[in-house]
Design an enzyme around this catalytic site. Structure first.
Site, PDB file in Angstrom:
ATOM      1  N   GLU A 101       0.829  -1.210   0.000  1.00 16.55           N
ATOM      2  CA  GLU A 101       0.000   0.000   0.000  1.00 16.55           C
ATOM      3  C   GLU A 101       0.861   1.256   0.000  1.00 16.55           C
ATOM      4  O   GLU A 101       1.136   1.828   1.067  1.00 16.55           O
ATOM      5  CB  GLU A 101      -0.932   0.008   1.220  1.00 16.55           C
ATOM      6  CG  GLU A 101      -2.016  -1.052   1.157  1.00 16.55           C
ATOM      7  CD  GLU A 101      -3.056  -0.922   2.259  1.00 16.55           C
ATOM      8  OE1 GLU A 101      -2.850  -0.147   3.220  1.00 16.55           O
ATOM      9  OE2 GLU A 101      -4.095  -1.612   2.166  1.00 16.55           O
ATOM     10  N   GLU A 126      -6.196  -7.314  -1.276  1.00 14.59           N
ATOM     11  CA  GLU A 126      -6.523  -7.268   0.156  1.00 14.59           C
ATOM     12  C   GLU A 126      -7.854  -6.550   0.325  1.00 14.59           C
ATOM     13  O   GLU A 126      -8.042  -5.454  -0.180  1.00 14.59           O
ATOM     14  CB  GLU A 126      -5.413  -6.502   0.891  1.00 14.59           C
ATOM     15  CG  GLU A 126      -5.505  -6.612   2.395  1.00 14.59           C
ATOM     16  CD  GLU A 126      -4.475  -5.711   3.076  1.00 14.59           C
ATOM     17  OE1 GLU A 126      -3.263  -5.978   2.957  1.00 14.59           O
ATOM     18  OE2 GLU A 126      -4.902  -4.744   3.730  1.00 14.59           O
TER      19      GLU A 126
HETATM   20  C1  IDC Z   1      -3.409  -4.200  10.254  1.00  8.90           C
HETATM   21  C2  IDC Z   1      -3.537  -5.417  11.143  1.00  8.90           C
HETATM   22  C3  IDC Z   1      -3.318  -5.026  12.578  1.00  8.90           C
HETATM   23  C4  IDC Z   1      -2.005  -4.287  12.713  1.00  8.90           C
HETATM   24  C5  IDC Z   1      -1.925  -3.150  11.728  1.00  8.90           C
HETATM   25  C6  IDC Z   1      -0.563  -2.493  11.755  1.00  8.90           C
HETATM   26  O1  IDC Z   1      -4.791  -6.007  10.946  1.00  8.90           O
HETATM   27  O2  IDC Z   1      -3.341  -6.154  13.418  1.00  8.90           O
HETATM   28  O3  IDC Z   1      -1.889  -3.797  14.040  1.00  8.90           O
HETATM   29  O4  IDC Z   1      -2.166  -3.608  10.426  1.00  8.90           O
HETATM   30  O5  IDC Z   1      -0.608  -1.243  11.222  1.00  8.90           O
HETATM   31  C7  IDC Z   1      -4.339  -2.413   5.604  1.00  8.90           C
HETATM   32  C8  IDC Z   1      -2.979  -2.983   5.682  1.00  8.90           C
HETATM   33  C9  IDC Z   1      -2.878  -4.054   6.740  1.00  8.90           C
HETATM   34  C10 IDC Z   1      -3.712  -3.684   7.952  1.00  8.90           C
HETATM   35  C11 IDC Z   1      -5.174  -3.675   7.518  1.00  8.90           C
HETATM   36  C12 IDC Z   1      -6.161  -3.429   8.656  1.00  8.90           C
HETATM   37  O6  IDC Z   1      -2.521  -3.466   4.425  1.00  8.90           O
HETATM   38  O7  IDC Z   1      -1.531  -4.205   7.102  1.00  8.90           O
HETATM   39  O8  IDC Z   1      -3.535  -4.661   8.935  1.00  8.90           O
HETATM   40  N1  IDC Z   1      -5.330  -2.672   6.471  1.00  8.90           N
HETATM   41  O9  IDC Z   1      -5.953  -2.191   9.242  1.00  8.90           O
HETATM   42  N2  IDC Z   1      -4.790  -1.548   4.720  1.00  8.90           N
HETATM   43  C13 IDC Z   1      -6.050  -1.208   5.032  1.00  8.90           C
HETATM   44  C14 IDC Z   1      -6.418  -1.920   6.164  1.00  8.90           C
END
Ligand code: IDC
Length: 328
Positions: free
Chosen positions: A168, A252
């Site tokens: 991202e 994702e």
């Molecule tokens: C989130 C995980 C969470 C962690 C966080 C870290 O679910 O446990 O603490 O990242 O920053 C994304 C990202 C993905 C995120 C997810 C949900 O690619 O890494 O995971 N998310 O927030 N983009 C949009 C949402």
């Protein structure tokens, strides 16, 4: 053995062998896996298999592989496959959360193991360079080149392996992403000339307009679109891109909370429906039991595979149902 008997027994055993092989493949569910679709390529925005057929990949993303590494196991991947999935995504954080920059060896071992398990199960596997807080992929181009060179050298021309080169990008322009992509695509294609490669797009892989206007000049590329029900208001950017035949992989997506703090299941269903109707390949975030809304598994579920309905969260149930029929 008489000649006559041999004439009957030989073809008969060949037939039985063929039937057994067919049954074996059927039971492994490989009609929709790597052995049936082979190396994938893109044509007019669609994902195409070796016989010229349209292919839709559906599956789950792991959480960070070094964070929830216990889910990199055969039973876990098999459960996704049994639910109807034909792809897994191995999310390898780069800068944060015990990622590649912190512990190269552990992360490489986990990625390798995820690839081997997926291949053994006849599933596709996305190798995801999971940038996040490091929003500019160009910050670690050298490390990404080193990583992708290593993986593509270990699995040259492997039809199962799909490369997602920057999860991202955020806070950067499309130009900056393209500059990074040029370097990394070159490295991968040196070892795997036809590899399918997914390129992240600006604003956390949500802005596809630049890729529509200025696509990268390589074959077999797809562009990432990420969506979280309850968090994003619409997926207009995706609709426009699909209408314009941009090859998009929803690498994702997930269900976040709505404004009342409940999982936005209705919006999640609507998105799943749209993906199904339009044959868009996608992976759901995430296959783990972390106590957060996106997780497939309840926090108290410690099983690492072979899950039953009771083990799944509300969100997990929706997603597993969706994998099963390809429809929510
Ligand atoms: C989130 C995980 C969470 C962690 C966080 C870290 O679910 O446990 O603490 O990242 O920053 C994304 C990202 C993905 C995120 C997810 C949900 O690619 O890494 O995971 N998310 O927030 N983009 C949009 C949402």
């Amino acid at each position: 053995m008489s000649k006559k008997l041999r004439l009957i027994i030989l073809p008969l055993s060949a037939l039985i062998l063929l039937l057994c092989a067919g049954l074996f493949l059927y039971l492994r569910g490989s009609r929709d896996g790597v052995s049936s679709h082979g190396a994938l390529h893109t044509e007019n925005g669609k994902l195409i298999g070796k016989k010229g057929e349209n292919v839709v990949l559906r599956g789950y993303s792991t959480h960070g592989i070094a964070w929830f590494g216990e889910y990199i196991n055969r039973e876990a991947f098999l459960s996704v496959k049994k639910a109807g999935g034909n792809v897994m995504r191995a999310a390898m954080y780069t800068e944060a959360y015990a990622g590649y920059l912190e512990d190269r060896e552990t992360n490489l071992a986990l990625v390798n193991s995820a690839i081997e398990i997926a291949k053994d199960l006849d599933m596709y596997i996305i190798v995801d360079w999971h940038i996040l807080e490091d929003g500019d992929p160009g910050e670690y181009t050298d490390k990404a080149m080193e990583f992708f060179s290593e993986i593509s050298r270990s699995f040259p021309n492997d039809p199962a392996v799909i490369y997602e080169i920057c999860n991202e990008p955020n806070g950067v322009s499309w130009d900056a992403v393209c500059e990074y992509a040029d370097a990394v695509i070159h490295v991968i294609r040196e070892n795997s000339p036809d590899a399918l490669i997914i390129v992240g797009t600006p604003s956390y892989s949500s802005a596809l307009n630049s890729a529509i206007k200025w696509p990268l000049d390589y074959p077999n590329l797809m562009y990432a679109y990420h969506y979280y029900a309850g968090q994003h208001n619409d997926f207009e950017a995706l609709r426009i891109a699909i209408e314009k035949n941009l090859p998009v992989f929803v690498s994702e997506w997930g269900v976040n909370e709505d404004e009342n703090g409940a999982p936005a299941l209705d919006d999640g269903e609507a998105f799943a429906e749209y993906l199904s109707e339009n044959g868009i390949s996608n992976c759901v975030w995430s296959l783990c039991n972390k106590d957060e809304v996106f997780s497939a598994l309840k926090p108290e579920c410690t099983k690492l595979g072979g899950w039953e309905d009771d083990d799944l969260t509300e969100v997990g149930k929706l997603m597993f149902k969706y994998l099963k029929g390809g429809k929510p």
